[in-house]
Design a protein around this motif. Structure first.
Motif, PDB file in Angstrom:
ATOM      1  N   HIS A   1       0.733  -1.272   0.024  1.00 17.48           N
ATOM      2  CA  HIS A   1      -0.128  -0.045  -0.004  1.00 17.48           C
ATOM      3  C   HIS A   1       0.998   1.278   0.037  1.00 17.48           C
ATOM      4  O   HIS A   1       0.762   2.105  -0.780  1.00 17.48           O
ATOM      5  N   HIS A   2       1.831   1.395   0.824  1.00 15.11           N
ATOM      6  CA  HIS A   2       2.932   2.541   0.835  1.00 15.11           C
ATOM      7  C   HIS A   2       3.514   2.896  -0.453  1.00 15.11           C
ATOM      8  O   HIS A   2       3.918   3.982  -0.701  1.00 15.11           O
ATOM      9  N   ALA A   3       3.977   1.576  -0.980  1.00 23.12           N
ATOM     10  CA  ALA A   3       4.696   1.819  -2.424  1.00 23.12           C
ATOM     11  C   ALA A   3       3.793   2.368  -3.447  1.00 23.12           C
ATOM     12  O   ALA A   3       4.267   3.148  -3.858  1.00 23.12           O
ATOM     13  N   ASN A   4       2.641   1.990  -3.377  1.00 16.86           N
ATOM     14  CA  ASN A   4       1.982   2.582  -4.546  1.00 16.86           C
ATOM     15  C   ASN A   4       0.540   2.796  -4.120  1.00 16.86           C
ATOM     16  O   ASN A   4      -0.603   1.982  -4.398  1.00 16.86           O
ATOM     17  N   PRO A   5       0.224   3.996  -3.345  1.00 16.12           N
ATOM     18  CA  PRO A   5      -1.310   4.194  -2.489  1.00 16.12           C
ATOM     19  C   PRO A   5      -2.238   4.557  -3.818  1.00 16.12           C
ATOM     20  O   PRO A   5      -1.740   5.307  -4.893  1.00 16.12           O
ATOM     21  N   ASN A   6      -3.431   4.073  -3.656  1.00 16.48           N
ATOM     22  CA  ASN A   6      -4.278   4.143  -4.333  1.00 16.48           C
ATOM     23  C   ASN A   6      -3.950   4.028  -6.091  1.00 16.48           C
ATOM     24  O   ASN A   6      -4.518   4.571  -6.778  1.00 16.48           O
ATOM     25  N   THR A   7      -3.368   3.092  -6.114  1.00 19.30           N
ATOM     26  CA  THR A   7      -3.097   2.465  -7.747  1.00 19.30           C
ATOM     27  C   THR A   7      -3.555   1.069  -8.031  1.00 19.30           C
ATOM     28  O   THR A   7      -3.210   0.114  -7.407  1.00 19.30           O
ATOM     29  N   GLU A   8      -4.533   1.139  -8.704  1.00 17.32           N
ATOM     30  CA  GLU A   8      -5.047  -0.128  -9.195  1.00 17.32           C
ATOM     31  C   GLU A   8      -4.239  -1.089  -9.582  1.00 17.32           C
ATOM     32  O   GLU A   8      -3.510  -0.805 -10.439  1.00 17.32           O
ATOM     33  N   GLY A   9      -4.340  -2.219  -9.216  1.00 19.73           N
ATOM     34  CA  GLY A   9      -3.414  -3.464  -9.545  1.00 19.73           C
ATOM     35  C   GLY A   9      -2.291  -3.567  -8.781  1.00 19.73           C
ATOM     36  O   GLY A   9      -1.458  -4.379  -8.550  1.00 19.73           O
ATOM     37  N   ALA A  10      -1.672  -2.486  -7.693  1.00 21.45           N
ATOM     38  CA  ALA A  10      -0.633  -2.333  -7.181  1.00 21.45           C
ATOM     39  C   ALA A  10      -1.007  -2.296  -5.677  1.00 21.45           C
ATOM     40  O   ALA A  10      -0.270  -2.702  -4.707  1.00 21.45           O
ATOM     41  N   ASP A  11      -1.980  -1.440  -5.194  1.00 23.20           N
ATOM     42  CA  ASP A  11      -2.223  -1.217  -4.143  1.00 23.20           C
ATOM     43  C   ASP A  11      -3.564  -2.135  -3.305  1.00 23.20           C
ATOM     44  O   ASP A  11      -4.503  -2.105  -3.774  1.00 23.20           O
ATOM     45  N   PRO A  12      -3.218  -3.220  -2.423  1.00 19.85           N
ATOM     46  CA  PRO A  12      -4.093  -4.034  -2.093  1.00 19.85           C
ATOM     47  C   PRO A  12      -5.469  -3.422  -1.384  1.00 19.85           C
ATOM     48  O   PRO A  12      -6.406  -3.917  -1.590  1.00 19.85           O
ATOM     49  N   ASP A  13      -5.298  -2.190  -0.812  1.00 18.69           N
ATOM     50  CA  ASP A  13      -5.973  -1.530  -0.015  1.00 18.69           C
ATOM     51  C   ASP A  13      -7.179  -0.992  -1.267  1.00 18.69           C
ATOM     52  O   ASP A  13      -8.526  -0.553  -0.666  1.00 18.69           O
ATOM     53  N   VAL A  14      -6.970  -0.797  -2.589  1.00 18.82           N
ATOM     54  CA  VAL A  14      -8.118  -0.706  -3.410  1.00 18.82           C
ATOM     55  C   VAL A  14      -8.327  -1.596  -4.350  1.00 18.82           C
ATOM     56  O   VAL A  14      -9.100  -1.345  -5.343  1.00 18.82           O
ATOM     57  N   MET A  15      -7.984  -2.637  -4.049  1.00 23.95           N
ATOM     58  CA  MET A  15      -8.131  -3.987  -4.753  1.00 23.95           C
ATOM     59  C   MET A  15      -9.097  -4.704  -4.035  1.00 23.95           C
ATOM     60  O   MET A  15      -9.102  -6.077  -4.343  1.00 23.95           O
ATOM     61  N   GLY A  16      -9.539  -4.511  -3.061  1.00 21.58           N
ATOM     62  CA  GLY A  16     -10.409  -5.315  -1.905  1.00 21.58           C
ATOM     63  C   GLY A  16     -12.140  -5.339  -2.423  1.00 21.58           C
ATOM     64  O   GLY A  16     -12.328  -5.439  -3.623  1.00 21.58           O
ATOM     65  N   ILE A  17     -12.989  -5.451  -1.517  1.00 23.49           N
ATOM     66  CA  ILE A  17     -14.287  -5.398  -1.857  1.00 23.49           C
ATOM     67  C   ILE A  17     -14.859  -4.301  -2.509  1.00 23.49           C
ATOM     68  O   ILE A  17     -16.159  -4.379  -2.757  1.00 23.49           O
ATOM     69  N   LEU A  18     -14.302  -2.998  -2.171  1.00 27.54           N
ATOM     70  CA  LEU A  18     -14.838  -1.850  -2.781  1.00 27.54           C
ATOM     71  C   LEU A  18     -14.168  -1.407  -4.196  1.00 27.54           C
ATOM     72  O   LEU A  18     -13.123  -1.825  -4.527  1.00 27.54           O
TER      73      LEU A  18
END
Length: 364
Positions: free
Chosen positions: A145-162
């Motif tokens: 997440h810290h390496a690529n925040p809000n980056t689709e395909g790289a940030d697990p926090d934006v590739m979850g259920i939402l």
């Protein structure tokens, strides 16, 4: 909790040898930031101000109060006995569990102590043993997440259920499409399941042996689970025990989700890594939440999300001191710096989620 090098190789694991070597804290490497870059200039200012220096006394007081509250909550639980008044204890312990998670988060980021080994041990105590969350799993996930925040395909926090973009929402099928369509309305109710999701991810990481020291981590997770369930079911009748667990874990997840929601949701989303330089990647995707000392405590310092992403190993008490320096630097270089109140941050996040799901609400 859950990052030895928050902007380093996102797929790298922490070998046991690295945890046993005492190393001096170093400033975070800036991915793509060359010598003499804007970020390097800002980093020199931060280092010159001493804001990367450890704050052991502050963390000692913070940890002491949190541990005292943790023990006090369980003492009260034993004294109250088999009563529905224990729902009040469940609420209190949900808040304390979140404060433990914040301390584990700081330990994972190397914010507390000057060596990886001691920070890792602190993460094991606060995370695995204290609240049943794996520091190893969290570190690996949070690194990406810290390496690529809000980056689709790289940030697990934006590739979850939402879905954080209309493009991703349009790919939803079946039940996932239903979630994407109404995600703004479902967001807070779904956070009640976040605690269970964190526990499950921790157990799965140990079971798959995908983290270093999985044996020790698994043993501490098991010890937490046995102690937690034994105390609850020894004091409460089965029905009350199940309700207590549901309330305590549900509110813990809700609280954690509410501290994460203002940080990046509704901020810029990138299609691929490396779209912009490190400095802008961290600032443009992050949002600060203004408030008093109470906001700092309630959100575990995550309200200074921009400063935290720019300097992941900076001790929590120093983040507020770095804020005016970062604001001035961003103004000088014409980089938008986003800061809002807490309620407005939620409103922005929900509006963004609602807009992202709009393609699925259009008539066929």
């Amino acid at each position: 909790m859950p990052v030895p090098s928050a902007v380093g190789d996102p797929d790298s694991a922490i070998p046991l040898s690295a945890l046993l070597i005492d190393t001096e804290p170093r400033p975070e490497p800036a991915s793509g930031a060359r010598r003499g870059s804007e970020y390097a200039v800002l980093m020199r200012q931060i280092r010159h101000a001493g804001l990367l220096n450890r704050r052991l006394r502050s963390y000692g007081v913070r940890a002491g109060i949190t541990v005292a509250a943790f023990l006090g909550g369980w003492v009260a639980f034993a004294l109250i006995g088999d009563s529905w008044w224990q729902l009040g204890t469940a609420v209190f312990l949900a808040l304390v569990f979140a404060q433990f998670a914040f301390l584990g988060h700081d330990a994972g980021h190397q914010q507390i102590f000057g060596t990886r080994r001691v920070n890792y041990l602190a993460g094991l105590l606060f995370g695995n043993l204290g609240i049943g969350l794996s520091i190893g799993w969290w570190t690996s996930n949070h690194n990406r997440h810290h390496a690529n925040p809000n980056t689709e395909g790289a940030d697990p926090d934006v590739m979850g259920i939402l879905a954080h973009s209309s493009g991703r929402a349009a790919t939803g099928r079946g039940f996932r499409a239903f979630i994407f369509r109404y995600q703004a309305w479902l967001f807070f109710p779904m956070l009640l399941l976040e605690g269970g999701s964190l526990h499950w991810s921790s157990v799965r990481a140990v079971w798959r042996r995908s983290i270093p020291n999985w044996g020790w981590e698994g043993a501490l997770l098991a010890l937490h689970a046995v102690a937690y369930l034994s105390v609850v079911f020894l004091v409460l009748s089965p029905g009350k025990a199940l309700v207590f667990i549901a309330v305590q874990q549900g509110l813990f997840g809700l609280y954690m989700g509410c501290t994460f929601a203002p940080n990046h949701k509704g901020m810029e989303v990138f299609d691929e890594p490396g779209a912009v330089d490190f400095l802008r990647r961290q600032v443009l995707t992050s949002r600060n939440v203004r408030g008093s000392w109470f906001t700092d405590v309630a959100l575990g310092g995550l309200n200074y999300q921009i400063e935290h992403h720019l300097f992941p190993s900076m001790p929590r008490p120093n983040l507020r001191l770095a804020r005016p320096m970062v604001i001035a630097f961003c103004a000088e270089h014409e980089i938008p710096y986003c800061e809002t109140g807490l309620l407005e941050s939620y409103a922005q996040a929900l509006r963004h989620l609602h807009e992202a799901g709009s393609p699925l609400r259009q008539p066929a």
